[in-house]
Design an enzyme around this catalytic site. Structure first.
Site, mmCIF file in Angstrom:
data_model
loop_
_atom_site.group_PDB
_atom_site.id
_atom_site.type_symbol
_atom_site.label_atom_id
_atom_site.label_comp_id
_atom_site.label_asym_id
_atom_site.label_seq_id
_atom_site.Cartn_x
_atom_site.Cartn_y
_atom_site.Cartn_z
ATOM 1 N N GLY A 11 0.839 -1.213 0.000
ATOM 2 C CA GLY A 11 0.000 0.000 0.000
ATOM 3 C C GLY A 11 0.865 1.252 0.000
ATOM 4 N N ARG A 72 0.902 -4.973 -5.201
ATOM 5 C CA ARG A 72 0.979 -6.112 -4.274
ATOM 6 C C ARG A 72 1.233 -7.320 -5.170
ATOM 7 N NH1 ARG A 72 -0.707 -4.032 0.550
ATOM 8 N NH2 ARG A 72 -2.435 -2.568 0.594
ATOM 9 N N ASP A 103 5.609 -5.045 6.004
ATOM 10 C CA ASP A 103 6.366 -6.265 6.325
ATOM 11 C C ASP A 103 6.310 -7.316 5.207
ATOM 12 O OD1 ASP A 103 3.758 -6.802 6.814
ATOM 13 O OD2 ASP A 103 4.091 -7.863 8.698
ATOM 14 N N THR A 125 4.104 2.480 5.602
ATOM 15 C CA THR A 125 2.692 2.063 5.612
ATOM 16 C C THR A 125 1.947 2.977 6.573
ATOM 17 O OG1 THR A 125 1.132 0.416 6.455
ATOM 18 C CG2 THR A 125 3.358 0.205 7.241
ATOM 19 N N ARG A 171 -5.757 -2.312 8.809
ATOM 20 C CA ARG A 171 -5.758 -3.772 8.671
ATOM 21 C C ARG A 171 -6.103 -4.416 10.015
ATOM 22 N NH1 ARG A 171 -3.573 -6.300 4.166
ATOM 23 N NH2 ARG A 171 -2.424 -4.457 3.599
HETATM 24 O O1 F6P Z 1 -1.648 -1.434 4.622
HETATM 25 C C1 F6P Z 1 -2.246 -0.237 4.281
HETATM 26 C C2 F6P Z 1 -3.711 -0.436 4.016
HETATM 27 O O2 F6P Z 1 -4.254 0.817 3.649
HETATM 28 C C3 F6P Z 1 -4.520 -1.043 5.164
HETATM 29 O O3 F6P Z 1 -4.831 -0.115 6.166
HETATM 30 C C4 F6P Z 1 -5.721 -1.583 4.435
HETATM 31 O O4 F6P Z 1 -6.286 -2.662 5.139
HETATM 32 C C5 F6P Z 1 -5.137 -2.050 3.127
HETATM 33 O O5 F6P Z 1 -3.923 -1.323 2.955
HETATM 34 C C6 F6P Z 1 -6.007 -1.826 1.918
HETATM 35 O O6 F6P Z 1 -5.361 -2.365 0.822
HETATM 36 P P1 F6P Z 1 -5.767 -2.096 -0.687
HETATM 37 O O7 F6P Z 1 -5.398 -0.671 -1.020
HETATM 38 O O8 F6P Z 1 -4.969 -3.078 -1.466
HETATM 39 O O9 F6P Z 1 -7.245 -2.297 -0.787
#
Ligand code: F6P
Length: 319
Positions: A11, A72, A103, A125, A171
Protein backbone atom coordinates in the site's frame (compact mmCIF):
# COMPACT_ATOMS: atom_id res chain seq x y z
CA UNK A 1 28.36 -1.15 -3.72
CA UNK A 2 28.26 0.94 -6.91
CA UNK A 3 24.76 0.50 -8.28
CA UNK A 4 21.64 0.41 -6.18
CA UNK A 5 17.93 0.22 -6.90
CA UNK A 6 14.90 1.43 -4.99
CA UNK A 7 11.27 0.36 -5.16
CA UNK A 8 8.04 0.92 -3.28
CA UNK A 9 5.80 -2.04 -2.53
CA UNK A 10 2.44 -2.78 -0.92
CA UNK A 11 0.00 0.00 0.00
CA UNK A 12 1.29 3.48 -0.82
CA UNK A 13 1.83 5.91 2.03
CA UNK A 14 2.37 9.68 2.15
CA UNK A 15 6.10 10.29 2.52
CA UNK A 16 7.21 7.48 0.22
CA UNK A 17 8.23 10.08 -2.36
CA UNK A 18 10.35 11.89 0.20
CA UNK A 19 12.12 8.58 0.93
CA UNK A 20 12.68 7.88 -2.80
CA UNK A 21 14.07 11.38 -3.25
CA UNK A 22 16.45 10.93 -0.33
CA UNK A 23 17.71 7.57 -1.61
CA UNK A 24 18.30 8.99 -5.09
CA UNK A 25 19.94 12.24 -4.03
CA UNK A 26 22.06 10.75 -1.24
CA UNK A 27 23.14 7.92 -3.54
CA UNK A 28 24.12 10.29 -6.35
CA UNK A 29 25.85 12.59 -3.83
CA UNK A 30 28.10 9.66 -2.92
CA UNK A 31 28.77 8.72 -6.54
CA UNK A 32 26.42 5.73 -6.80
CA UNK A 33 24.24 4.95 -9.80
CA UNK A 34 20.66 4.73 -8.60
CA UNK A 35 17.84 2.93 -10.40
CA UNK A 36 14.16 3.34 -9.69
CA UNK A 37 12.04 0.23 -10.16
CA UNK A 38 8.46 0.87 -11.27
CA UNK A 39 5.43 -0.95 -9.80
CA UNK A 40 7.21 -2.66 -6.92
CA UNK A 41 8.19 -6.29 -7.30
CA UNK A 42 6.00 -6.58 -10.41
CA UNK A 43 8.24 -4.12 -12.21
CA UNK A 44 11.35 -5.74 -10.76
CA UNK A 45 10.40 -9.15 -12.12
CA UNK A 46 9.57 -7.67 -15.53
CA UNK A 47 12.59 -5.39 -15.80
CA UNK A 48 10.94 -1.97 -15.41
CA UNK A 49 13.99 0.02 -14.34
CA UNK A 50 14.88 3.65 -14.92
CA UNK A 51 18.13 5.31 -14.05
CA UNK A 52 17.39 8.14 -11.69
CA UNK A 53 18.91 11.61 -11.91
CA UNK A 54 18.82 14.48 -9.45
CA UNK A 55 16.03 16.03 -11.50
CA UNK A 56 13.96 12.84 -11.62
CA UNK A 57 13.02 13.37 -7.98
CA UNK A 58 12.54 17.13 -8.17
CA UNK A 59 9.24 18.47 -6.91
CA UNK A 60 8.05 15.23 -5.30
CA UNK A 61 8.97 15.60 -1.61
CA UNK A 62 5.58 17.11 -0.82
CA UNK A 63 3.48 14.77 -2.95
CA UNK A 64 1.47 11.84 -1.61
CA UNK A 65 1.48 8.40 -3.23
CA UNK A 66 4.60 7.04 -4.86
CA UNK A 67 5.97 8.29 -8.17
CA UNK A 68 7.56 4.86 -8.70
CA UNK A 69 4.09 3.38 -8.33
CA UNK A 70 3.48 0.25 -6.33
CA UNK A 71 1.83 -3.16 -6.45
CA UNK A 72 0.98 -6.11 -4.27
CA UNK A 73 2.87 -8.73 -6.27
CA UNK A 74 1.65 -12.31 -6.25
CA UNK A 75 4.48 -13.38 -8.54
CA UNK A 76 7.06 -12.39 -5.93
CA UNK A 77 5.60 -15.05 -3.64
CA UNK A 78 6.78 -17.75 -6.07
CA UNK A 79 10.32 -19.11 -6.40
CA UNK A 80 10.24 -18.34 -10.17
CA UNK A 81 9.29 -14.72 -9.50
CA UNK A 82 12.04 -14.32 -6.91
CA UNK A 83 14.66 -15.84 -9.23
CA UNK A 84 13.54 -13.56 -12.08
CA UNK A 85 13.73 -10.51 -9.80
CA UNK A 86 17.26 -11.36 -8.66
CA UNK A 87 18.32 -12.03 -12.27
CA UNK A 88 17.02 -8.62 -13.39
CA UNK A 89 19.17 -6.93 -10.77
CA UNK A 90 22.25 -9.02 -11.57
CA UNK A 91 21.96 -8.40 -15.31
CA UNK A 92 22.29 -4.68 -14.67
CA UNK A 93 25.15 -5.09 -12.21
CA UNK A 94 22.96 -3.81 -9.38
CA UNK A 95 24.21 -5.17 -6.06
CA UNK A 96 21.73 -3.71 -3.65
CA UNK A 97 18.00 -3.00 -3.34
CA UNK A 98 16.16 -0.63 -1.03
CA UNK A 99 12.56 -1.65 -0.45
CA UNK A 100 10.10 0.91 0.90
CA UNK A 101 6.96 -0.79 2.18
CA UNK A 102 5.36 -2.93 4.86
CA UNK A 103 6.37 -6.27 6.33
CA UNK A 104 5.12 -8.25 3.30
CA UNK A 105 7.53 -6.21 1.22
CA UNK A 106 10.40 -7.13 3.53
CA UNK A 107 9.67 -10.81 3.11
CA UNK A 108 10.11 -10.36 -0.63
CA UNK A 109 13.38 -8.55 0.04
CA UNK A 110 14.66 -11.36 2.22
CA UNK A 111 14.12 -13.92 -0.51
CA UNK A 112 16.37 -11.72 -2.68
CA UNK A 113 18.93 -11.54 0.14
CA UNK A 114 19.02 -15.33 0.12
CA UNK A 115 19.86 -15.07 -3.60
CA UNK A 116 22.83 -12.80 -2.88
CA UNK A 117 21.33 -9.30 -3.26
CA UNK A 118 22.09 -6.78 -0.52
CA UNK A 119 18.87 -5.37 0.88
CA UNK A 120 17.62 -2.64 3.21
CA UNK A 121 13.97 -2.15 4.17
CA UNK A 122 12.36 1.22 4.90
CA UNK A 123 9.07 0.96 6.81
CA UNK A 124 6.35 2.67 4.80
CA UNK A 125 2.69 2.06 5.61
CA UNK A 126 -0.05 4.18 7.12
CA UNK A 127 -0.85 1.33 9.54
CA UNK A 128 2.15 1.80 11.88
CA UNK A 129 2.17 -1.94 12.43
CA UNK A 130 5.81 -2.84 11.80
CA UNK A 131 7.70 -4.16 14.81
CA UNK A 132 11.11 -2.59 15.46
CA UNK A 133 10.13 1.00 14.64
CA UNK A 134 8.08 3.47 16.65
CA UNK A 135 6.75 5.05 13.46
CA UNK A 136 6.24 4.03 9.86
CA UNK A 137 6.25 6.52 7.01
CA UNK A 138 2.69 7.71 6.36
CA UNK A 139 1.15 7.08 9.76
CA UNK A 140 1.39 10.66 10.98
CA UNK A 141 -0.18 12.02 7.80
CA UNK A 142 -2.95 9.41 7.91
CA UNK A 143 -3.96 10.21 11.49
CA UNK A 144 -4.00 13.90 10.65
CA UNK A 145 -6.22 13.13 7.66
CA UNK A 146 -8.59 11.19 9.91
CA UNK A 147 -8.74 14.01 12.45
CA UNK A 148 -9.56 16.50 9.70
CA UNK A 149 -12.24 14.24 8.25
CA UNK A 150 -13.82 13.61 11.66
CA UNK A 151 -13.96 17.30 12.35
CA UNK A 152 -16.06 17.69 9.17
CA UNK A 153 -18.24 14.76 10.15
CA UNK A 154 -18.78 16.38 13.54
CA UNK A 155 -20.33 19.42 11.86
CA UNK A 156 -23.09 17.35 10.34
CA UNK A 157 -23.31 15.01 13.35
CA UNK A 158 -24.04 17.96 15.64
CA UNK A 159 -26.45 19.56 13.22
CA UNK A 160 -28.52 16.39 12.92
CA UNK A 161 -27.91 15.14 16.47
CA UNK A 162 -26.62 11.83 15.19
CA UNK A 163 -24.19 9.18 16.30
CA UNK A 164 -21.52 8.52 13.68
CA UNK A 165 -19.43 5.41 13.40
CA UNK A 166 -16.30 6.29 11.45
CA UNK A 167 -14.34 3.32 10.18
CA UNK A 168 -10.61 3.85 9.71
CA UNK A 169 -7.92 1.71 8.10
CA UNK A 170 -5.15 -0.22 9.81
CA UNK A 171 -5.76 -3.77 8.67
CA UNK A 172 -5.58 -5.86 11.90
CA UNK A 173 -4.03 -3.02 13.88
CA UNK A 174 -5.90 -0.39 15.92
CA UNK A 175 -3.16 2.25 15.98
CA UNK A 176 -4.82 4.65 13.54
CA UNK A 177 -8.13 4.41 15.41
CA UNK A 178 -6.45 4.91 18.78
CA UNK A 179 -4.29 7.91 17.98
CA UNK A 180 -6.76 9.65 15.68
CA UNK A 181 -9.57 8.85 18.14
CA UNK A 182 -7.71 10.42 21.03
CA UNK A 183 -6.72 13.42 18.91
CA UNK A 184 -10.27 14.14 17.79
CA UNK A 185 -11.92 13.43 21.13
CA UNK A 186 -13.97 10.47 19.89
CA UNK A 187 -16.59 9.29 22.37
CA UNK A 188 -15.59 5.65 21.85
CA UNK A 189 -12.70 3.91 20.12
CA UNK A 190 -13.18 0.32 19.02
CA UNK A 191 -10.05 -1.64 18.11
CA UNK A 192 -9.34 -5.32 17.48
CA UNK A 193 -6.76 -5.43 20.29
CA UNK A 194 -9.25 -4.65 23.09
CA UNK A 195 -12.51 -6.54 23.56
CA UNK A 196 -15.53 -4.30 23.93
CA UNK A 197 -19.16 -4.63 24.83
CA UNK A 198 -21.73 -2.80 22.68
CA UNK A 199 -23.95 -2.35 25.72
CA UNK A 200 -21.16 -0.34 27.35
CA UNK A 201 -20.95 1.80 24.23
CA UNK A 202 -24.70 2.35 24.42
CA UNK A 203 -24.51 3.18 28.15
CA UNK A 204 -21.86 5.77 27.38
CA UNK A 205 -23.98 7.28 24.60
CA UNK A 206 -26.89 7.54 27.06
CA UNK A 207 -24.76 9.16 29.75
CA UNK A 208 -23.57 11.73 27.22
CA UNK A 209 -27.12 12.35 26.07
CA UNK A 210 -28.27 12.93 29.66
CA UNK A 211 -25.53 15.53 30.04
CA UNK A 212 -26.89 17.34 26.99
CA UNK A 213 -24.58 15.93 24.32
CA UNK A 214 -26.45 15.80 21.09
CA UNK A 215 -24.04 13.84 18.91
CA UNK A 216 -21.28 11.25 19.20
CA UNK A 217 -18.34 10.00 17.19
CA UNK A 218 -17.28 6.37 17.49
CA UNK A 219 -14.03 5.49 15.79
CA UNK A 220 -13.97 1.90 14.56
CA UNK A 221 -10.78 0.23 13.35
CA UNK A 222 -11.39 -1.79 10.18
CA UNK A 223 -9.91 -4.81 11.98
CA UNK A 224 -13.02 -4.89 14.18
CA UNK A 225 -15.17 -5.41 11.09
CA UNK A 226 -18.86 -4.87 10.43
CA UNK A 227 -19.21 -1.11 10.97
CA UNK A 228 -22.55 -1.03 9.12
CA UNK A 229 -24.03 -3.88 11.16
CA UNK A 230 -22.69 -2.30 14.32
CA UNK A 231 -24.27 1.03 13.40
CA UNK A 232 -27.61 -0.68 12.95
CA UNK A 233 -27.25 -2.63 16.17
CA UNK A 234 -26.38 0.53 18.11
CA UNK A 235 -29.45 2.25 16.69
CA UNK A 236 -31.58 -0.70 17.71
CA UNK A 237 -30.20 -0.87 21.25
CA UNK A 238 -29.98 2.87 21.95
CA UNK A 239 -32.73 4.40 19.85
CA UNK A 240 -30.26 7.08 18.65
CA UNK A 241 -30.03 7.83 14.97
CA UNK A 242 -26.78 6.41 13.59
CA UNK A 243 -24.76 6.86 10.40
CA UNK A 244 -21.66 5.06 9.21
CA UNK A 245 -18.78 6.63 7.27
CA UNK A 246 -15.97 4.48 5.95
CA UNK A 247 -13.02 6.78 5.34
CA UNK A 248 -11.24 4.22 3.16
CA UNK A 249 -8.46 5.17 0.80
CA UNK A 250 -8.65 8.88 1.38
CA UNK A 251 -6.50 8.05 4.42
CA UNK A 252 -3.72 6.94 2.10
CA UNK A 253 -3.53 10.16 0.09
CA UNK A 254 -2.46 13.73 0.63
CA UNK A 255 0.76 15.64 1.13
CA UNK A 256 2.95 14.12 3.80
CA UNK A 257 3.07 15.92 7.13
CA UNK A 258 6.37 17.56 8.02
CA UNK A 259 7.07 14.70 10.44
CA UNK A 260 6.56 12.09 7.73
CA UNK A 261 8.68 14.01 5.23
CA UNK A 262 11.48 14.36 7.78
CA UNK A 263 11.43 10.73 8.87
CA UNK A 264 11.18 9.52 5.28
CA UNK A 265 14.13 11.67 4.21
CA UNK A 266 16.22 10.52 7.16
CA UNK A 267 15.35 6.88 6.50
CA UNK A 268 16.20 7.18 2.80
CA UNK A 269 19.56 8.71 3.69
CA UNK A 270 20.25 6.09 6.35
CA UNK A 271 19.45 3.23 3.97
CA UNK A 272 22.09 4.49 1.51
CA UNK A 273 24.66 4.85 4.33
CA UNK A 274 24.00 1.28 5.42
CA UNK A 275 24.62 -0.05 1.90
CA UNK A 276 27.76 2.04 1.51
CA UNK A 277 29.12 0.40 4.64
CA UNK A 278 28.59 -2.91 2.84
CA UNK A 279 25.89 -4.04 5.26
CA UNK A 280 22.80 -5.98 4.26
CA UNK A 281 19.63 -7.42 5.77
CA UNK A 282 18.98 -4.18 7.60
CA UNK A 283 15.95 -1.98 8.08
CA UNK A 284 15.72 1.65 9.02
CA UNK A 285 13.70 2.44 12.11
CA UNK A 286 12.56 5.42 14.14
CA UNK A 287 13.42 4.66 17.74
CA UNK A 288 13.44 7.19 20.59
CA UNK A 289 13.12 10.12 18.17
CA UNK A 290 16.07 8.97 16.09
CA UNK A 291 16.39 7.23 12.75
CA UNK A 292 18.63 4.20 13.11
CA UNK A 293 19.43 1.01 11.20
CA UNK A 294 18.92 -2.43 12.71
CA UNK A 295 18.70 -6.03 11.48
CA UNK A 296 15.59 -6.56 9.38
CA UNK A 297 14.59 -9.46 11.68
CA UNK A 298 13.34 -6.76 14.07
CA UNK A 299 10.37 -6.39 11.73
CA UNK A 300 9.37 -10.03 12.25
CA UNK A 301 9.32 -9.91 16.01
CA UNK A 302 6.10 -9.59 17.92
CA UNK A 303 4.22 -6.35 17.35
CA UNK A 304 4.84 -3.94 20.24
CA UNK A 305 2.00 -4.27 22.72
CA UNK A 306 -1.01 -2.09 21.92
CA UNK A 307 -0.75 1.18 23.83
CA UNK A 308 -3.28 0.31 26.50
CA UNK A 309 -2.34 3.35 28.60
CA UNK A 310 -3.29 5.70 25.80
CA UNK A 311 -6.46 3.70 25.17
CA UNK A 312 -7.43 3.87 28.85
CA UNK A 313 -6.74 7.59 28.88
CA UNK A 314 -8.94 8.10 25.81
CA UNK A 315 -11.68 6.18 27.64
CA UNK A 316 -11.25 8.28 30.77
CA UNK A 317 -11.40 11.50 28.79
CA UNK A 318 -14.64 10.50 27.13
CA UNK A 319 -16.66 9.16 30.06
O1 F6P B 1 -1.65 -1.43 4.62
C1 F6P B 1 -2.25 -0.24 4.28
C2 F6P B 1 -3.71 -0.44 4.02
O2 F6P B 1 -4.25 0.82 3.65
C3 F6P B 1 -4.52 -1.04 5.16
O3 F6P B 1 -4.83 -0.12 6.17
C4 F6P B 1 -5.72 -1.58 4.43
O4 F6P B 1 -6.29 -2.66 5.14
C5 F6P B 1 -5.14 -2.05 3.13
O5 F6P B 1 -3.92 -1.32 2.95
C6 F6P B 1 -6.01 -1.83 1.92
O6 F6P B 1 -5.36 -2.37 0.82
P1 F6P B 1 -5.77 -2.10 -0.69
O7 F6P B 1 -5.40 -0.67 -1.02
O8 F6P B 1 -4.97 -3.08 -1.47
O9 F6P B 1 -7.24 -2.30 -0.79
Amino acid sequence: VKRIAVLTSGGDAPGMNAAIRAVVRKGIYHGLTVYGVERGYEGLIHGEFREMSLGSVADIIHRGGTTLRTARSKEMLTAEGQAAAAAQLRERGIDALIVIGGDGSYRGAQTLAALGIKIVGIPGTIDNDIPGTDLTIGFDTAINTVVEAVSKIRDTATSHERTFLVEVMGRTCGNIALQAGLACGAESILVPEIPFDLDEVVAKLRRGHERGKNHSIILVAEGVGGAYEMGEELRRRSGFETRVTILGHLQRGGNPSALDAVIASAMGGKAVEVLMRGETNQMTAYVNQEVIACPIEAAYGPRPPFNKNLYDLAEQLSI
